[in-house]
Write a protein that holds these residues in place. Structure first.
Motif, PDB file in Angstrom:
ATOM      1  N   ARG A   1      10.044 -11.999  38.228  1.00 48.32           N
ATOM      2  CA  ARG A   1       9.938 -10.650  37.647  1.00 48.32           C
ATOM      3  C   ARG A   1       9.013  -9.778  38.486  1.00 48.32           C
ATOM      4  O   ARG A   1       8.185 -10.277  39.259  1.00 48.32           O
ATOM      5  CB  ARG A   1       9.400 -10.727  36.222  1.00 48.32           C
ATOM      6  CG  ARG A   1      10.313 -11.405  35.239  1.00 48.32           C
ATOM      7  CD  ARG A   1       9.668 -11.566  33.875  1.00 48.32           C
ATOM      8  NE  ARG A   1       9.204 -10.292  33.308  1.00 48.32           N
ATOM      9  CZ  ARG A   1       8.654 -10.192  32.099  1.00 48.32           C
ATOM     10  NH1 ARG A   1       8.508 -11.288  31.348  1.00 48.32           N
ATOM     11  NH2 ARG A   1       8.254  -9.028  31.640  1.00 48.32           N
ATOM     12  N   ASP A   2       9.151  -8.467  38.311  1.00 54.38           N
ATOM     13  CA  ASP A   2       8.201  -7.545  38.930  1.00 54.38           C
ATOM     14  C   ASP A   2       6.821  -7.754  38.320  1.00 54.38           C
ATOM     15  O   ASP A   2       6.686  -7.992  37.115  1.00 54.38           O
ATOM     16  CB  ASP A   2       8.636  -6.095  38.694  1.00 54.38           C
ATOM     17  CG  ASP A   2       9.859  -5.721  39.498  1.00 54.38           C
ATOM     18  OD1 ASP A   2      10.043  -6.278  40.597  1.00 54.38           O
ATOM     19  OD2 ASP A   2      10.647  -4.873  39.030  1.00 54.38           O
ATOM     20  N   TRP A   3       5.807  -7.615  39.161  1.00 57.35           N
ATOM     21  CA  TRP A   3       4.438  -7.724  38.679  1.00 57.35           C
ATOM     22  C   TRP A   3       4.016  -6.350  38.156  1.00 57.35           C
ATOM     23  O   TRP A   3       3.378  -5.562  38.853  1.00 57.35           O
ATOM     24  CB  TRP A   3       3.511  -8.174  39.806  1.00 57.35           C
ATOM     25  CG  TRP A   3       3.694  -9.618  40.194  1.00 57.35           C
ATOM     26  CD1 TRP A   3       4.693 -10.456  39.815  1.00 57.35           C
ATOM     27  CD2 TRP A   3       2.828 -10.369  41.034  1.00 57.35           C
ATOM     28  NE1 TRP A   3       4.510 -11.698  40.369  1.00 57.35           N
ATOM     29  CE2 TRP A   3       3.372 -11.675  41.127  1.00 57.35           C
ATOM     30  CE3 TRP A   3       1.661 -10.080  41.729  1.00 57.35           C
ATOM     31  CZ2 TRP A   3       2.772 -12.677  41.888  1.00 57.35           C
ATOM     32  CZ3 TRP A   3       1.063 -11.070  42.489  1.00 57.35           C
ATOM     33  CH2 TRP A   3       1.613 -12.361  42.557  1.00 57.35           C
ATOM     34  N   ASP A   4       4.380  -6.087  36.934  1.00 55.96           N
ATOM     35  CA  ASP A   4       4.140  -4.763  36.381  1.00 55.96           C
ATOM     36  C   ASP A   4       3.473  -4.879  35.018  1.00 55.96           C
ATOM     37  O   ASP A   4       3.131  -5.980  34.559  1.00 55.96           O
ATOM     38  CB  ASP A   4       5.447  -3.963  36.292  1.00 55.96           C
ATOM     39  CG  ASP A   4       6.526  -4.670  35.472  1.00 55.96           C
ATOM     40  OD1 ASP A   4       6.203  -5.650  34.757  1.00 55.96           O
ATOM     41  OD2 ASP A   4       7.693  -4.240  35.538  1.00 55.96           O
ATOM     42  N   ASP A   5       3.300  -3.752  34.384  1.00 56.57           N
ATOM     43  CA  ASP A   5       2.629  -3.712  33.088  1.00 56.57           C
ATOM     44  C   ASP A   5       3.362  -4.548  32.047  1.00 56.57           C
ATOM     45  O   ASP A   5       2.732  -5.223  31.225  1.00 56.57           O
ATOM     46  CB  ASP A   5       2.526  -2.257  32.625  1.00 56.57           C
ATOM     47  CG  ASP A   5       1.626  -2.103  31.417  1.00 56.57           C
ATOM     48  OD1 ASP A   5       0.399  -2.200  31.581  1.00 56.57           O
ATOM     49  OD2 ASP A   5       2.151  -1.902  30.306  1.00 56.57           O
ATOM     50  N   ASP A   6       4.698  -4.525  32.098  1.00 57.49           N
ATOM     51  CA  ASP A   6       5.475  -5.283  31.116  1.00 57.49           C
ATOM     52  C   ASP A   6       5.208  -6.777  31.240  1.00 57.49           C
ATOM     53  O   ASP A   6       5.098  -7.484  30.230  1.00 57.49           O
ATOM     54  CB  ASP A   6       6.965  -4.995  31.283  1.00 57.49           C
ATOM     55  CG  ASP A   6       7.350  -3.604  30.809  1.00 57.49           C
ATOM     56  OD1 ASP A   6       6.555  -2.977  30.090  1.00 57.49           O
ATOM     57  OD2 ASP A   6       8.453  -3.145  31.175  1.00 57.49           O
ATOM     58  N   LEU A   7       5.116  -7.266  32.472  1.00 60.12           N
ATOM     59  CA  LEU A   7       4.871  -8.699  32.673  1.00 60.12           C
ATOM     60  C   LEU A   7       3.489  -9.086  32.150  1.00 60.12           C
ATOM     61  O   LEU A   7       3.337 -10.092  31.438  1.00 60.12           O
ATOM     62  CB  LEU A   7       4.992  -9.055  34.152  1.00 60.12           C
ATOM     63  CG  LEU A   7       4.791 -10.544  34.500  1.00 60.12           C
ATOM     64  CD1 LEU A   7       5.682 -10.944  35.671  1.00 60.12           C
ATOM     65  CD2 LEU A   7       3.335 -10.859  34.841  1.00 60.12           C
ATOM     66  N   LEU A   8       2.474  -8.294  32.474  1.00 62.95           N
ATOM     67  CA  LEU A   8       1.123  -8.639  32.037  1.00 62.95           C
ATOM     68  C   LEU A   8       0.971  -8.490  30.525  1.00 62.95           C
ATOM     69  O   LEU A   8       0.219  -9.236  29.895  1.00 62.95           O
ATOM     70  CB  LEU A   8       0.108  -7.777  32.781  1.00 62.95           C
ATOM     71  CG  LEU A   8       0.073  -8.013  34.300  1.00 62.95           C
ATOM     72  CD1 LEU A   8      -0.911  -7.069  34.967  1.00 62.95           C
ATOM     73  CD2 LEU A   8      -0.259  -9.462  34.639  1.00 62.95           C
ATOM     74  N   GLN A   9       1.701  -7.551  29.945  1.00 61.65           N
ATOM     75  CA  GLN A   9       1.683  -7.432  28.488  1.00 61.65           C
ATOM     76  C   GLN A   9       2.397  -8.621  27.844  1.00 61.65           C
ATOM     77  O   GLN A   9       1.988  -9.107  26.780  1.00 61.65           O
ATOM     78  CB  GLN A   9       2.343  -6.129  28.050  1.00 61.65           C
ATOM     79  CG  GLN A   9       2.183  -5.828  26.562  1.00 61.65           C
ATOM     80  CD  GLN A   9       0.731  -5.691  26.131  1.00 61.65           C
ATOM     81  OE1 GLN A   9      -0.067  -5.041  26.807  1.00 61.65           O
ATOM     82  NE2 GLN A   9       0.359  -6.319  25.008  1.00 61.65           N
ATOM     83  N   ALA A  10       3.455  -9.108  28.488  1.00 61.61           N
ATOM     84  CA  ALA A  10       4.165 -10.283  27.971  1.00 61.61           C
ATOM     85  C   ALA A  10       3.257 -11.509  27.965  1.00 61.61           C
ATOM     86  O   ALA A  10       3.327 -12.348  27.045  1.00 61.61           O
ATOM     87  CB  ALA A  10       5.416 -10.546  28.807  1.00 61.61           C
ATOM     88  N   TYR A  11       2.402 -11.629  28.976  1.00 65.35           N
ATOM     89  CA  TYR A  11       1.424 -12.723  29.012  1.00 65.35           C
ATOM     90  C   TYR A  11       0.503 -12.641  27.793  1.00 65.35           C
ATOM     91  O   TYR A  11       0.300 -13.634  27.081  1.00 65.35           O
ATOM     92  CB  TYR A  11       0.634 -12.640  30.318  1.00 65.35           C
ATOM     93  CG  TYR A  11      -0.749 -13.222  30.289  1.00 65.35           C
ATOM     94  CD1 TYR A  11      -0.949 -14.598  30.137  1.00 65.35           C
ATOM     95  CD2 TYR A  11      -1.876 -12.405  30.429  1.00 65.35           C
ATOM     96  CE1 TYR A  11      -2.234 -15.136  30.114  1.00 65.35           C
ATOM     97  CE2 TYR A  11      -3.155 -12.932  30.416  1.00 65.35           C
ATOM     98  CZ  TYR A  11      -3.333 -14.285  30.251  1.00 65.35           C
ATOM     99  OH  TYR A  11      -4.600 -14.819  30.220  1.00 65.35           O
TER     100      TYR A  11
END
Length: 378
Positions: free
Chosen positions: A322-332
């Motif tokens: 996945r892209d390393w973006d806000d959505d990924l870090l929020q999913a974490y």
């Protein structure tokens, strides 16, 4: 989306979570710089650690389980005693890591750290000790970092794994700070009495809790929990005297343990703290893991496990294409917060019941529900 080989990550802090996430990212071919403020990489501090199955599961994923197993002491039950040492009952521990792993393993904390250090060095991560991040400047593409040695670096992501009093957390504007729960713990490493083959806990007596955990064939760590006192009022030269005074109120194997509480430099005294960062655990391209995002009293022995699980989940997301973006870090964050909240709140509740003198608290039920939840993969 950048290829893993073109990506770079700075990990701030070389404790359990920082070491673990470095190993997992290096396995995926991501360039990792790890900085640690302590020149000795914390390789000599600490007495012992209790690792339950869900922590062991992550250590297996890191490829260090065989070394951990050989270095520690595995067991599968917990004893509760009266202050005089009379065993009230023995409960089987829940195997939160699955049936193929021990329910619980105690080991010397410096030994665990050394195993992780050796693995990080072998992974090809670039390690700098005695180094801190002095400034973080973000833009849409990455983070520019100025280090305490005057050097600078540019990264796609910065992971703050710098512990309870994280400077990274403060630097990115997350205001949460740890709060004392009202309890404090005295700890020491000691020789293992032959009869000690599991953790035993005594509630009541001169302190709230007195317990011990085998950490190898030859060693244990022992601890006594009392109401926290002003640390400035306790001369470190008296640490052995203070712990011995409390420990002398307990029977069973405690007299044998107490004989070894003589060197104040080997006694550790710390307060119990709680922290749970509410809202996102990231700001831009800086994300927190481990004690920088959450911590809890060791009443359920889940602090290190939660930190290791953070590393596993974050690395899984970062290496999943996945892209390393806000959505990924929020999913974490969204994946971790329910589980971590459950552990933090249960750990704090157990201590609060004792502080409040609640004698009919459903401690066994709370622990059982929480540990059964932890059987699920994070």
């Amino acid at each position: 989306m950048a290829d893993n080989l073109a990506r770079s990550v700075l990990v701030i802090g070389g404790g359990a979570s920082g070491n673990a996430v470095s190993l997992l990212l290096r396995r995926a071919g991501i360039a990792v710089d790890l900085i640690e403020a302590k020149p000795d990489w914390n390789a000599t501090t600490g007495s012992g650690i209790t690792l339950q199955g869900n922590a062991l599961r992550v250590l297996r994923e890191l490829g260090v389980w065989e070394q951990v197993e050989a270095s520690g002491y595995a067991f599968g039950s917990l004893g509760v005693t009266t202050p005089d040492g009379t065993v009230l009952f023995v409960a089987e521990d829940i195997q939160t890591g699955g049936p193929e792993l021990p329910a619980t393993l105690g080991m010397q904390r410096p030994r665990l750290q050394q195993i992780l250090i050796d693995a990080v060095r072998a992974s090809g991560a670039r390690v700098r000790l005695g180094t801190t991040a002095e400034a973080l400047e973000q833009d849409a593409d990455g983070v520019s970092v100025r280090f305490s040695d005057g050097s600078e670096g540019r990264y796609d992501l910065v992971i703050g794994a710098d512990g309870l009093n994280s400077t990274t957390r403060a630097a990115v504007g997350i205001p949460d700070k740890p709060e004392p729960t009202g309890m404090a713990i005295w700890r020491i490493a000691a020789p293992r009495p032959e009869s000690v083959t599991r953790t035993d806990l005594a509630y009541g007596g001169p302190a709230y809790i007195a317990g011990y955990c085998p950490t190898s064939d030859n060693t244990i760590y022992a601890y006594v929990v009392e109401a926290c006192r002003d640390r400035a009022s306790i001369d470190p030269a008296t640490y052995a005297d203070e712990m011995r005074r409390l420990a002398q109120g307990y029977g069973g194997v405690w007299p044998e343990i107490t004989e070894h509480i003589t060197d104040p430099k080997k006694v550790n005294y710390t307060w119990f703290d709680r922290l749970l960062v509410e809202g996102s655990w990231h700001r831009g391209r800086v994300v927190l893991i481990g004690d920088a995002a959450h911590c809890c009293p060791p009443t359920m022995a889940q602090g290190a496990a939660m930190s290791l699980e953070d590393a596993l989940v974050l690395a899984e997301l970062l290496t999943g294409g996945r892209d390393w973006d806000d959505d990924l870090l929020q999913a974490y964050h969204d994946r971790r917060i329910p589980r971590v909240r459950t552990v933090v709140e249960a750990s704090v509740q157990i201590g609060q019941w004792q502080l409040d003198g609640v004698r009919d608290a459903d401690m066994a039920g709370l622990v059982g529900r929480t540990m059964n939840l932890l059987k699920e993969r994070p």
